[in-house]
Design a protein around this motif. Structure first.
Motif, PDB file in Angstrom:
ATOM      1  N   SER A  59      56.621  68.467  32.976  1.00 27.53           N
ATOM      2  CA  SER A  59      55.279  68.351  32.414  1.00 27.53           C
ATOM      3  C   SER A  59      54.832  66.910  32.614  1.00 27.53           C
ATOM      4  CB  SER A  59      55.306  68.720  30.932  1.00 27.53           C
ATOM      5  OG  SER A  59      56.204  67.874  30.249  1.00 27.53           O
ATOM      6  N   THR A  61      53.958  64.538  29.991  1.00 26.78           N
ATOM      7  CA  THR A  61      53.789  63.906  28.692  1.00 26.78           C
ATOM      8  C   THR A  61      54.100  62.413  28.828  1.00 26.78           C
ATOM      9  OG1 THR A  61      56.102  64.204  28.089  1.00 26.78           O
ATOM     10  CG2 THR A  61      54.616  65.999  27.571  1.00 26.78           C
ATOM     11  N   TYR A  63      56.587  61.016  27.239  1.00 24.82           N
ATOM     12  CA  TYR A  63      57.897  60.844  26.620  1.00 24.82           C
ATOM     13  C   TYR A  63      59.018  60.561  27.600  1.00 24.82           C
ATOM     14  CZ  TYR A  63      56.061  62.103  22.107  1.00 24.82           C
ATOM     15  OH  TYR A  63      55.370  62.104  20.946  1.00 24.82           O
ATOM     16  N   SER A  64      58.790  60.726  28.892  1.00 26.40           N
ATOM     17  CA  SER A  64      59.867  60.389  29.809  1.00 26.40           C
ATOM     18  C   SER A  64      59.335  59.482  30.901  1.00 26.40           C
ATOM     19  CB  SER A  64      60.510  61.653  30.389  1.00 26.40           C
ATOM     20  OG  SER A  64      59.960  61.963  31.646  1.00 26.40           O
ATOM     21  N   GLU A  67      57.843  61.184  33.921  1.00 25.72           N
ATOM     22  CA  GLU A  67      56.526  61.781  33.712  1.00 25.72           C
ATOM     23  C   GLU A  67      55.444  60.706  33.677  1.00 25.72           C
ATOM     24  OE1 GLU A  67      56.626  64.707  30.571  1.00 25.72           O
ATOM     25  OE2 GLU A  67      58.494  65.552  31.329  1.00 25.72           O
ATOM     26  N   LYS A 196      44.175  64.250  26.293  1.00 23.62           N
ATOM     27  CA  LYS A 196      45.379  63.519  25.883  1.00 23.62           C
ATOM     28  C   LYS A 196      45.165  62.767  24.574  1.00 23.62           C
ATOM     29  CE  LYS A 196      47.908  65.103  28.849  1.00 23.62           C
ATOM     30  NZ  LYS A 196      48.998  65.994  28.483  1.00 23.62           N
TER      31      LYS A 196
END
Lengths: 664, 143
Positions: A59, A61, A63-64, A67, A196
């Motif tokens: 995805s 996001t 958070y990584s 990404e 977002k």
């Protein structure tokens, strides 16, 4: 023209990348992180196209690292076309990423990779899919090069009229409110930013805050609570559900299942390979056979390269190698010291670099085979609960085991760990595993000093290193490398037969990277060592009269506390260059086994081995660590860690033995 | 109950994804969403992690991560023994499949009685007694 490849992990993205760019590619890191960046070039009908392989993600996001890299690349570099590589046999989940990409970019080509595998599960209506999405859809089988020509054609001449991923009316009208304000800020794509910020995406919120547009954040928060109240769940669940239902709907529109249920080959294999009782023995057997293969096949090549460069001492005299021959030739037209520097310093260093190459190539041959076949994911599944205790995921066991062979490829293999912190933790632990070269030295010294039971002595060192690695891993994971930055969600892909092409490209990438980057550092270090061992001019190379020798004598008083003799210190300094050299140096300094035996007590010998077990990694390993992390601070940390452990263990051991009075 | 409490071979329908930050987001983007069907495939030899099947693919989660997911245990109709009453929770298929099942009186929320579990399976619905193929029964989840 700039084209970016996006897609989930395990979708054959790199196969497509290789098929597009061939050998014209460059592997590096994304700025500031250890995530790999691959770039390549191709030509379609005379148009030069730059291709960037984005990290595999599920995805987009915040958070990584992968990404964030992917979405920032799309926003900032604005590629002309994005190619979304989809595993067609796993359509629904793969389409989810497409819904996120659709909000970021309008020119997307959908590649349905592994189309042959997918057709066994369901029939896919490609034309219908293209019509619904308003995007080019290309069925492909990357490993056989199918669909590549069509993809190239579409990159140049594809028609794009993308469908918007629509949310329900009450969400849409809220997105529009924010979108208007975002557009005034000049952020593009405004709709994506609006979605977002409503989703409370940390990166986007920060970006808007930096612009000082607090009113947008307040409005977004207000709208977010409204949506959460309407749908009765948190905003992330709600928005993800809408996108997934788009993916779900699309999937059922275009794919007709052929048969459901039934046992797959993967399921049958997994039944055995991840079996409660057989799983671990099978893993150990596969690892053993792999290592046997690598070191058996590599050994003759390594010996040949060594013979070629350094020649060989035999009963009837020394057979000259390239280094000697070149030295003798150069000395005819240049000063002795220069010829010695070039040949005994640099050329010998080059020889050392080259002897590493067969092991690295073969290890990566095996490793790519295990990874591409899907077995590595099973290793992660099997070993996770053990490795978790030392702060690593299951796959972390592979580099640690490789370390017993050679730390250089082992450090390179930490790339299989996706988490940045875990990679660093794993790299910090790796040099503490005794490599083949050190084990060889231990075996040699044990047989001299402990003739009655050399194996026991060797085992004590191996066990000690494993205990230290485990304990240190446990401590590190609770302190300096604390907490995974990402949760451990591991996909178990179906087993696949790896292709020779994919494996050989992977093997080439690794070896070439090592030769070019680490190689330079190693040759440089070899030259520096030469200077200190051969000067002041006229002394015997590496003798106590050379700078290295003088240094050893100067530091000798400190060395006695650790049970180290001056000769042992000299051999350790040369061992920094390559650990196996320690034996040669001792031979040069003492001349015979008996003289070596006479030079140290058993307690000093064991202390010496304890010191050698942990002290600094060799030059090649250090060069690789730096090359993989691009951090001088971290590399220095690993070196210091080694010295501290070495000093700690040899000092403690030697002091206790001396106090007990049993050392003599 | 929690996803981590399901045993191998059992099915669950996701009720809610808990946790926060990265784990919350990651579970969602893997398709673990309210309403999704999860099957427990197998447990690692050391008891952790656990392999799950979701939306036709396989992932492994650590217990502590799976404990963020709340599920209701469900059973595919194909595994229901004879002479038992069940309620339809979820029908896994496209619009066409759902309509076909609906025509037999098999729809979400309806109560069915399995008369004969096998070969072929016969169920009684409010619209009468029907024969359901194995492939179909596999995609109807009940409780």
């Amino acid at each position: 023209m700039l084209v970016a490849l996006a897609g989930n992990p395990n979708t054959g993205k790199s196969t497509i990348f290789n098929a597009l760019t061939g050998m014209k590619q460059h592997v590096g890191n994304w700025p500031g992180v250890t995530v790999e960046k691959k770039e390549g070039e191709m030509e379609i009908n005379g148009t030069r196209v730059k291709v960037v392989d984005l990290p595999g993600t599920y995805s987009l996001t915040a958070y990584s690292m992968e990404e964030i890299i992917t979405r920032n690349f799309i926003i900032e570099e604005k590629p002309d076309v994005i190619v979304d590589i989809i595993d067609a046999s796993n359509l629904e989940r793969n389409l989810y990423l497409l819904t996120e990409l659709l909000e970021l970019h309008s020119k997307i080509i959908v590649v349905l990779n592994m189309f042959d595998e997918a057709e066994k599960k369901y029939s896919i209506d490609v034309a219908k899919m293209s019509r619904i999405l308003g995007l080019p859809v290309v069925p492909a089988v990357g490993i056989r090069g199918k669909g590549i020509d069509e993809l190239k054609e579409k990159i140049l001449r594809g028609k794009f009229n993308p469908k918007k991923v629509e949310y329900p009316e009450d969400v849409e009208k809220r997105i529009e409110k924010i979108e208007e304000k975002i557009r005034k800020l000049g952020f593009e794509p405004a709709r994506w930013y609006a979605i977002k910020v409503i989703e409370n995406d940390v990166e986007v919120v920060k970006k808007i805050k930096d612009k000082g547009a607090r009113d947008i954040l307040h409005l977004a928060e207000h709208l977010r609570h409204e949506i959460e109240d309407i749908y009765g769940d948190d905003i992330e669940s709600v928005m993800t559900s809408f996108r997934y239902s788009f993916a779900h709907g699309l999937f059922h529109e275009v794919a007709e299942p052929i048969n459901v249920g039934g046992v797959t080959i993967t399921d049958m294999l997994d039944h055995v390979i991840t079996h409660k009782i057989f799983g671990i023995p099978i893993f150990l057997a596969i690892m053993y056979l792999s290592f046997q293969f690598v070191f058996l096949v590599a050994a003759p090549f390594q010996d040949a390269i060594d013979l070629l460069f350094n020649g060989k001492g035999t009963v009837s005299g020394h057979i000259p190698g390239l280094v000697d021959l070149s030295y003798n030739w150069m000395v005819t037209f240049m000063p002795d010291w220069l010829s010695s520097f070039i040949n005994h310093g640099m050329l010998r260093g080059l020889g050392a670099v080259l002897t590493f190459t067969p092991v690295i190539m073969l290890l990566f041959l095996i490793l790519s085979f295990l990874e591409d076949s899907g077995y590595l994911a099973r290793v992660a599944f099997l070993m996770d609960s053990i490795m978790k205790k030392m702060g690593l995921e299951g796959r972390g066991i592979i580099p640690l085991m490789l370390g017993f062979g050679c730390n250089v490829p082992a450090v390179m293999a930490t790339r299989t760990l996706k988490d940045e912190k875990e990679r660093k933790l794993s790299i910090a632990l790796n040099p503490l595993i005794p490599c083949g070269a050190r084990i060889q030295v231990f075996a040699f010294l044990s047989s001299i000093f402990f003739p009655s039971n050399p194996a026991l002595v060797l085992w004590s060192l191996l066990i000690l290193s494993m205990v230290v690695v485990f304990v240190l891993g446990f401590i590190y994971s609770k302190t300096i490398f604390r907490g995974r930055s990402e949760p451990f969600v591991l996909e178990l892909p179906p087993y696949r037969m790896p292709t020779m092409k994919g494996i050989s490209i992977h093997m080439w990438e690794k070896s070439e990277g090592f030769l070019r980057k680490a190689g330079t550092i190693i040759v440089g270090a070899a030259a520096i060592i030469w200077i200190f061992a051969a000067l002041p001019w006229g002394v015997k190379y590496g003798s106590p009269d050379s700078y290295i020798g003088m240094f050893a004598q100067w530091i000798a008083p400190i060395g006695t506390a650790f049970g180290l003799t001056p000769q042992a210190i000299i051999s350790l300094i040369f061992g920094f260059f390559a650990k196996e050299v320690v034996i040669d140096v001792l031979y040069v300094l003492f001349g015979s086994k008996d003289a070596i035996l006479a030079s140290m007590t058993w307690a000093q010998a064991y202390s010496f081995m304890l010191f050698m077990l942990f002290y600094t990694p060799c030059v090649a390993t250090i060069a690789t660590i730096y090359n993989e992390t691009k951090s001088k601070k971290f590399t220095l940390f690993v070196i210091l860690e080694g010295f501290i452990l070495a000093a700690l263990f040899s000092f403690t051991f030697y002091t206790i033995v001396t106090l007990l009075g049993v050392g003599a | 109950m929690l996803l981590s409490e399901l045993r191998p071979g059992e099915y669950g329908i996701v009720k809610k994804i808990g946790g926060s930050g990265a784990i919350h987001r990651r579970l969602l983007s893997m398709g673990l969403l309210p309403g999704a069907i999860v099957r427990v495939v197998r447990i690692s030899p050391f008891g952790d992690p656990i392999e799950y099947e979701i939306r036709g693919f396989f992932i492994s989660l650590r217990k502590q991560e799976a404990a963020n997911v709340e599920v209701d245990k469900i059973v595919p109709l194909s595994l229901v023994p004879g002479n038992s009453d069940v309620r339809v929770i979820f029908i896994d298929g496209g619009v066409g499949f759902v309509q076909n099942m609906g025509a037999m009186g098999i729809a979400v929320g309806k109560i069915l009685k399995v008369i004969k579990p096998c070969c072929p399976m016969q169920v009684q619905t409010e619209r009468g007694i029907f024969t359901v193929g194995r492939g179909m029964a596999y995609r109807v989840f009940v409780r």
